[in-house]
Design a protein around this motif. Structure first.
Motif, short mmCIF file in Angstrom:
data_model
loop_
_atom_site.label_atom_id
_atom_site.label_comp_id
_atom_site.label_asym_id
_atom_site.label_seq_id
_atom_site.Cartn_x
_atom_site.Cartn_y
_atom_site.Cartn_z
N LEU A 78 -11.02 7.36 -10.55
CA LEU A 78 -10.63 7.09 -12.09
C LEU A 78 -11.32 5.74 -12.45
N ARG A 79 -11.39 4.66 -11.50
CA ARG A 79 -12.01 3.64 -11.79
C ARG A 79 -13.50 3.85 -12.40
N LEU A 80 -14.05 4.94 -11.73
CA LEU A 80 -15.63 5.16 -11.93
C LEU A 80 -15.58 5.66 -13.46
N ALA A 135 0.87 -1.15 0.06
CA ALA A 135 0.05 0.05 0.00
C ALA A 135 0.94 1.46 -0.03
N LEU A 136 0.84 1.89 -1.24
CA LEU A 136 1.74 3.49 -1.05
C LEU A 136 0.66 4.38 -0.96
N SER A 137 -0.46 4.34 -1.75
CA SER A 137 -1.53 5.46 -2.02
C SER A 137 -2.13 5.78 -0.15
N GLY A 138 -2.22 7.07 -0.09
CA GLY A 138 -2.68 7.32 1.28
C GLY A 138 -4.36 7.54 0.91
N LEU A 179 -8.69 9.12 -5.27
CA LEU A 179 -8.57 9.38 -6.76
C LEU A 179 -8.51 7.99 -7.58
N THR A 180 -7.92 7.02 -7.20
CA THR A 180 -7.97 5.83 -7.88
C THR A 180 -9.08 5.45 -8.02
N HIS A 181 -9.95 5.23 -7.15
CA HIS A 181 -11.47 4.95 -7.33
C HIS A 181 -12.57 5.66 -7.96
N ILE A 237 -5.01 1.38 -17.25
CA ILE A 237 -4.18 0.38 -17.00
C ILE A 237 -3.53 0.73 -15.79
N GLU A 238 -3.35 -0.19 -14.78
CA GLU A 238 -3.04 -0.11 -13.53
C GLU A 238 -1.63 -0.62 -13.16
N GLY A 239 -1.26 -1.54 -14.01
CA GLY A 239 0.21 -2.13 -13.78
C GLY A 239 0.09 -3.60 -14.27
N VAL A 286 -11.13 -16.27 -6.01
CA VAL A 286 -12.21 -16.12 -5.18
C VAL A 286 -12.54 -14.55 -4.83
N ARG A 287 -11.57 -14.00 -4.64
CA ARG A 287 -11.94 -12.76 -4.16
C ARG A 287 -12.40 -11.68 -5.34
N LEU A 288 -11.75 -11.63 -6.40
CA LEU A 288 -12.18 -11.03 -7.70
C LEU A 288 -13.56 -11.38 -7.92
N ALA A 303 -0.07 -11.72 -7.44
CA ALA A 303 0.37 -10.91 -6.21
C ALA A 303 -0.52 -10.45 -5.32
N ASP A 304 -1.26 -9.65 -5.88
CA ASP A 304 -2.25 -8.41 -5.07
C ASP A 304 -3.54 -9.20 -4.76
N ASN A 305 -4.09 -10.44 -5.40
CA ASN A 305 -5.46 -10.73 -5.44
C ASN A 305 -6.48 -9.42 -5.27
N PRO A 306 -6.43 -8.50 -6.16
CA PRO A 306 -7.05 -7.48 -6.39
C PRO A 306 -8.51 -7.50 -6.40
N GLY A 307 -9.22 -6.34 -5.88
CA GLY A 307 -10.77 -6.41 -6.05
C GLY A 307 -11.05 -5.86 -7.17
N LEU A 308 -10.27 -4.69 -7.81
CA LEU A 308 -10.55 -4.10 -9.14
C LEU A 308 -11.77 -3.60 -9.40
N ASN A 309 -12.64 -3.29 -8.24
CA ASN A 309 -14.06 -2.61 -8.59
C ASN A 309 -13.80 -1.44 -8.09
N GLY A 322 0.94 -10.91 -13.29
CA GLY A 322 1.70 -10.81 -12.13
C GLY A 322 0.97 -10.23 -10.95
N THR A 323 0.23 -9.03 -11.41
CA THR A 323 -0.54 -8.12 -10.50
C THR A 323 -1.54 -9.06 -9.85
N ALA A 324 -2.35 -9.84 -10.63
CA ALA A 324 -3.59 -10.66 -10.18
C ALA A 324 -3.13 -11.37 -9.27
N1 LIG Z 1 -3.26 3.36 -6.55
C1 LIG Z 1 -2.59 2.41 -6.14
N2 LIG Z 1 -2.08 2.68 -4.98
C2 LIG Z 1 -1.17 1.58 -4.24
O1 LIG Z 1 -0.73 1.95 -3.37
C3 LIG Z 1 -1.34 0.13 -4.80
N3 LIG Z 1 -0.76 -0.59 -4.17
C4 LIG Z 1 -2.31 0.12 -5.82
N4 LIG Z 1 -2.24 -0.88 -6.45
C5 LIG Z 1 -3.12 -1.46 -7.71
O2 LIG Z 1 -4.68 -1.39 -7.07
C6 LIG Z 1 -5.09 -2.88 -7.05
C7 LIG Z 1 -5.68 -3.25 -5.72
O3 LIG Z 1 -7.02 -2.76 -6.11
P1 LIG Z 1 -8.16 -3.22 -5.18
O4 LIG Z 1 -8.05 -2.25 -3.76
O5 LIG Z 1 -7.82 -4.63 -4.50
O6 LIG Z 1 -9.14 -3.14 -5.81
C8 LIG Z 1 -3.74 -3.45 -7.30
O7 LIG Z 1 -3.93 -4.81 -7.82
C9 LIG Z 1 -2.99 -2.66 -8.02
O8 LIG Z 1 -3.36 -2.76 -9.41
N5 LIG Z 1 -2.83 1.25 -6.60
#
Ligand SMILES: Nc1nc(O)c(N)c(N[C@@H]2O[C@H](COP(=O)(O)O)[C@@H](O)[C@H]2O)n1
Ligand SMILES: NC(=O)C1=CN([C@@H]2O[C@H](COP(=O)(O)OP(=O)(O)OC[C@H]3O[C@@H](n4cnc5c(N)ncnc54)[C@H](OP(=O)(O)O)[C@@H]3O)[C@@H](O)[C@H]2O)C=CC1
Length: 259
Positions: free
Chosen positions: A76-78, A63-66, A72-74, A193-195, A128-130, A92-98, A88-90
């Motif tokens: 943008l997703r909107l 987690a880097l973003s405060g 802001l990221t959410h 494109i998130e990475g 499962v999470r996604l 490593a992170d098991n992200p929600g991507l919603n 690799g990200t899918a």
């Molecule tokens: N904007 C941003 N800040 C960070 O600190 C991050 N680690 C990431 N990671 C990206 O967001 C995804 C996680 O998304 P969910 O919160 O699980 O929906 C992760 O997979 C990266 O794409 N982004």
């Protein structure tokens, strides 16, 4: 679905010029190949440390973003039809991507797209999470033509697997243009494109023309030498139309890549 704070009107004014146009008929980048070829509008966006790193180590979620830049990221997703990540990200992170921005409904959710030429995703239980929480759209997983996605395990239930041809010269790679053409044909007008690192670095080094907008969060921390860097193999000239703004403790830079 809300898990983040609403941004201020000043924040929204700052971001506005870098958001996708409301339709492909009104491209933000008048001479951009994205518009000319009817590729989707693309926004490259990620968070990095002061030393340009995006995660503490390969395969580690960091987690880097405060809270403010997470909002802001959410936001943008909107504003995007789809979110694209590499496998690799899918894994490593098991992200929600919603989208968890205040007021975001199920209908407003972006489509997760996972670039997975060898169909590696789904072998690790992250599916499962996604898919399972029912708070986002069914992901599309792009696999190489003829590659069987998780043979026999049934784990890819709730995921749409799309096949795309790969070139073997560099180890089963997709041509990025073909990835975005495929998404455009499926009605995707814009892609966030998130990475992760390989995707970011490959696009910056080799396919800058495909990227319409860049939005990077810089967090006030150093992750150190062993961390994963957003650092393309070639130098990239300074962005144009650059604006900076502080979101909480983080700085956010927006710009466009030189053509
Ligand atoms: N904007 C941003 N800040 C960070 O600190 C991050 N680690 C990431 N990671 C990206 O967001 C995804 C996680 O998304 P969910 O919160 O699980 O929906 C992760 O997979 C990266 O794409 N982004
Ligand atoms: N701070 C941030 O904002 C973010 C941080 N991250 C971090 O990044 C790290 C993951 O980065 P990384 O390991 O580089 O993984 P990526 O998410 O970039 O995925 C890389 C994989 O995607 C596939 N791929 C990439 N480009 C192509 C292409 N052109 N054609 C076909 N397949 C392609 C390849 O799969 P294969 O090997 O199977 O061929 C490749 O190994 C994680 O630690 C994550 O936490 C991720 C996103 C945002």
């Amino acid at each position: 679905m809300s898990e983040t704070l609403a941004l201020s009107s000043e924040d929204l004014a700052f971001l506005g010029p870098y958001l996708p146009p409301s339709s492909l008929d009104s491209p933000q980048h008048p001479d951009g190949p994205g518009a000319a070829c009817k590729l989707p509008f693309t926004t490259l966006t990620y968070a990095c440390s002061l030393d340009g790193r995006i995660s503490l180590a390969p395969g580690t979620r960091t987690a880097l973003s405060g809270p403010e830049s997470k909002s802001l990221t959410h936001y943008l997703r909107l504003h995007h039809d789809a979110i694209l990540i590499g496998v690799g990200t899918a894994i490593a992170d098991n992200p929600g991507l919603n989208c968890r921005y205040p007021g975001a409904t199920l209908e407003a959710q972006p489509r997760p797209v996972i670039v997975d030429p060898k169909a590696r995703w789904g072998r690790h239980g992250e599916v499962v999470r996604l898919v399972g929480e029912g708070k986002g759209l069914e992901p599309w997983v792009l696999v190489g033509e003829g590659v069987e996605a998780v043979a026999g395990s049934g784990k890819l239930e709730g995921v749409e697997v799309l096949e795309l041809k790969t070139t073997e010269s560099q180890g089963a790679r997709f041509a990025w243009r073909e990835v975005f053409e495929m998404l455009a044909k499926r009605g995707v007008r814009n892609v966030m494109i998130e990475g992760g690192a390989s995707v970011i670095n490959d696009l910056l080094a080799n396919e800058r023309d495909i990227i319409d907008s860049v939005i990077v969060t810089v967090a006030p921390a150093w992750l150190g030498e062993g961390a994963v860097a957003a650092s393309p193999a070639k130098s990239v000239a300074a962005m144009t139309d650059v604006k900076w703004r502080q979101f909480g403790a983080d700085a956010v830079v927006c710009g466009r890549l030189p053509r």
